[in-house]
Scaffold this motif. Structure first.
Motif, mmCIF file in Angstrom:
data_model
loop_
_atom_site.group_PDB
_atom_site.id
_atom_site.type_symbol
_atom_site.label_atom_id
_atom_site.label_comp_id
_atom_site.label_asym_id
_atom_site.label_seq_id
_atom_site.Cartn_x
_atom_site.Cartn_y
_atom_site.Cartn_z
ATOM 1 N N ILE A 91 0.842 -1.202 0.000
ATOM 2 C CA ILE A 91 0.000 0.000 0.000
ATOM 3 C C ILE A 91 0.875 1.249 0.000
ATOM 4 C CG2 ILE A 91 -1.644 1.340 1.374
ATOM 5 C CD1 ILE A 91 -2.816 -1.439 2.253
ATOM 6 N N MET A 92 1.917 1.253 0.824
ATOM 7 C CA MET A 92 2.841 2.389 0.858
ATOM 8 C C MET A 92 3.503 2.601 -0.500
ATOM 9 S SD MET A 92 4.628 1.911 4.591
ATOM 10 C CE MET A 92 5.898 3.114 4.281
ATOM 11 N N GLY A 93 3.922 1.531 -1.136
ATOM 12 C CA GLY A 93 4.547 1.637 -2.461
ATOM 13 C C GLY A 93 3.607 2.264 -3.468
ATOM 14 N N HIS A 94 2.357 1.815 -3.448
ATOM 15 C CA HIS A 94 1.352 2.381 -4.351
ATOM 16 C C HIS A 94 1.140 3.866 -4.059
ATOM 17 C CE1 HIS A 94 -2.260 2.590 -6.816
ATOM 18 N NE2 HIS A 94 -2.858 3.185 -5.801
ATOM 19 N N MET A 95 1.024 4.211 -2.799
ATOM 20 C CA MET A 95 0.801 5.610 -2.422
ATOM 21 C C MET A 95 2.017 6.480 -2.742
ATOM 22 S SD MET A 95 -1.291 5.105 1.150
ATOM 23 C CE MET A 95 -1.296 6.851 1.531
ATOM 24 N N ASN A 96 3.209 5.925 -2.623
ATOM 25 C CA ASN A 96 4.418 6.690 -2.943
ATOM 26 C C ASN A 96 4.466 7.067 -4.421
ATOM 27 O OD1 ASN A 96 5.395 6.740 -0.324
ATOM 28 N ND2 ASN A 96 6.679 4.929 -0.601
ATOM 29 N N THR A 97 3.925 6.213 -5.286
ATOM 30 C CA THR A 97 3.925 6.529 -6.722
ATOM 31 C C THR A 97 2.932 7.640 -7.061
ATOM 32 O OG1 THR A 97 2.276 4.845 -7.314
ATOM 33 C CG2 THR A 97 4.609 4.165 -7.353
ATOM 34 N N GLN A 98 2.017 7.913 -6.144
ATOM 35 C CA GLN A 98 1.026 8.981 -6.330
ATOM 36 C C GLN A 98 1.033 9.899 -5.101
ATOM 37 O OE1 GLN A 98 -2.821 7.422 -7.667
ATOM 38 N NE2 GLN A 98 -1.782 5.498 -8.089
ATOM 39 N N PHE A 99 2.232 10.236 -4.650
ATOM 40 C CA PHE A 99 2.415 10.963 -3.399
ATOM 41 C C PHE A 99 1.552 12.217 -3.311
ATOM 42 C CE2 PHE A 99 4.548 14.076 -0.676
ATOM 43 C CZ PHE A 99 4.638 13.355 0.501
ATOM 44 N N ASP A 100 1.555 13.037 -4.356
ATOM 45 C CA ASP A 100 0.809 14.297 -4.314
ATOM 46 C C ASP A 100 -0.689 14.081 -4.131
ATOM 47 O OD1 ASP A 100 3.058 15.902 -4.499
ATOM 48 O OD2 ASP A 100 3.002 15.974 -6.696
ATOM 49 N N GLU A 101 -1.194 12.975 -4.647
ATOM 50 C CA GLU A 101 -2.623 12.690 -4.521
ATOM 51 C C GLU A 101 -3.008 12.304 -3.087
ATOM 52 O OE1 GLU A 101 -5.914 9.574 -6.315
ATOM 53 O OE2 GLU A 101 -4.142 10.028 -7.512
ATOM 54 N N PHE A 102 -2.089 11.668 -2.372
ATOM 55 C CA PHE A 102 -2.403 11.142 -1.039
ATOM 56 C C PHE A 102 -1.842 11.952 0.127
ATOM 57 C CE2 PHE A 102 -2.675 7.263 -3.682
ATOM 58 C CZ PHE A 102 -3.972 6.892 -3.374
ATOM 59 N N LYS A 103 -0.929 12.867 -0.120
ATOM 60 C CA LYS A 103 -0.195 13.520 0.973
ATOM 61 C C LYS A 103 -1.066 14.323 1.926
ATOM 62 C CE LYS A 103 1.164 17.640 -1.585
ATOM 63 N NZ LYS A 103 2.282 18.348 -2.184
ATOM 64 N N GLU A 104 -2.250 14.735 1.498
ATOM 65 C CA GLU A 104 -3.116 15.529 2.361
ATOM 66 C C GLU A 104 -4.452 14.841 2.605
ATOM 67 O OE1 GLU A 104 -3.299 19.458 0.727
ATOM 68 O OE2 GLU A 104 -1.133 19.742 0.905
ATOM 69 N N ALA A 105 -4.442 13.523 2.691
ATOM 70 C CA ALA A 105 -5.688 12.761 2.887
ATOM 71 C C ALA A 105 -6.306 13.040 4.254
ATOM 72 C CB ALA A 105 -5.434 11.271 2.713
ATOM 73 N N GLY A 106 -5.470 13.297 5.258
ATOM 74 C CA GLY A 106 -5.971 13.600 6.601
ATOM 75 C C GLY A 106 -6.708 12.425 7.220
ATOM 76 N N THR A 107 -7.453 12.709 8.285
ATOM 77 C CA THR A 107 -8.166 11.643 9.001
ATOM 78 C C THR A 107 -9.392 11.162 8.243
ATOM 79 O OG1 THR A 107 -9.370 13.307 10.272
ATOM 80 C CG2 THR A 107 -7.374 12.389 11.281
ATOM 81 N N ALA A 108 -9.870 11.940 7.282
ATOM 82 C CA ALA A 108 -11.019 11.505 6.474
ATOM 83 C C ALA A 108 -10.616 10.359 5.561
ATOM 84 C CB ALA A 108 -11.562 12.673 5.651
ATOM 85 N N GLY A 109 -9.334 10.292 5.222
ATOM 86 C CA GLY A 109 -8.849 9.222 4.363
ATOM 87 C C GLY A 109 -9.121 9.500 2.899
ATOM 88 N N LYS A 110 -8.692 8.575 2.077
ATOM 89 C CA LYS A 110 -8.860 8.663 0.628
ATOM 90 C C LYS A 110 -8.899 7.238 0.102
ATOM 91 C CE LYS A 110 -7.024 11.101 -3.343
ATOM 92 N NZ LYS A 110 -8.313 11.518 -3.806
#
Length: 115
Positions: A91-110
């Motif tokens: 999951i971290m690897g996937h999120m790292n490839t789209q860092f800008d999309e996930f970096k501000e997900a906050g507690t609401a999540g994405k």
């Protein structure tokens, strides 16, 4: 006034006590603290274990990742209650490839969609 998930957990506990009360006692415990299981089970033989009750949609098996802006990667938080495993690494690897999309997900999540 309780929320939908709280009502669901109460209903589950009541159902389990009605359906399986001759074998075990079920006690609601978790509440809003996701680090504590929802229902404590004590069997008539004295065995104790816990189960979770999740109303849809719900989060489960969650862990915290911290964005490292300087490296554009996520770091597995040291405050997680479980050690990092292969699934979290994927999951971290996937999120790292789209860092800008996930970096501000906050507690609401994405939502994470992995193919």
């Amino acid at each position: 006034m309780s929320s939908r998930w709280e009502d669901f957990e109460i209903d589950c506990t009541e159902y389990l006590n009605k359906k399986f009360g001759e074998y075990a006692r079920f006690k609601l415990e978790g509440g809003s603290d996701s680090t504590v299981p929802d229902i404590k089970v004590t069997t008539k033989f004295g065995n104790i274990f816990y189960i979770d009750a999740k109303n849809s949609p719900a989060q489960c098996g969650q862990f915290v990742l911290l964005p490292d802006i300087s490296s554009s990667t996520f770091i597995y938080s040291h405050q997680n209650t479980t050690r990092i495993n292969n699934y979290a690494k994927q999951i971290m690897g996937h999120m790292n490839t789209q860092f800008d999309e996930f970096k501000e997900a906050g507690t609401a999540g994405k939502d994470i969609i992995m193919c």
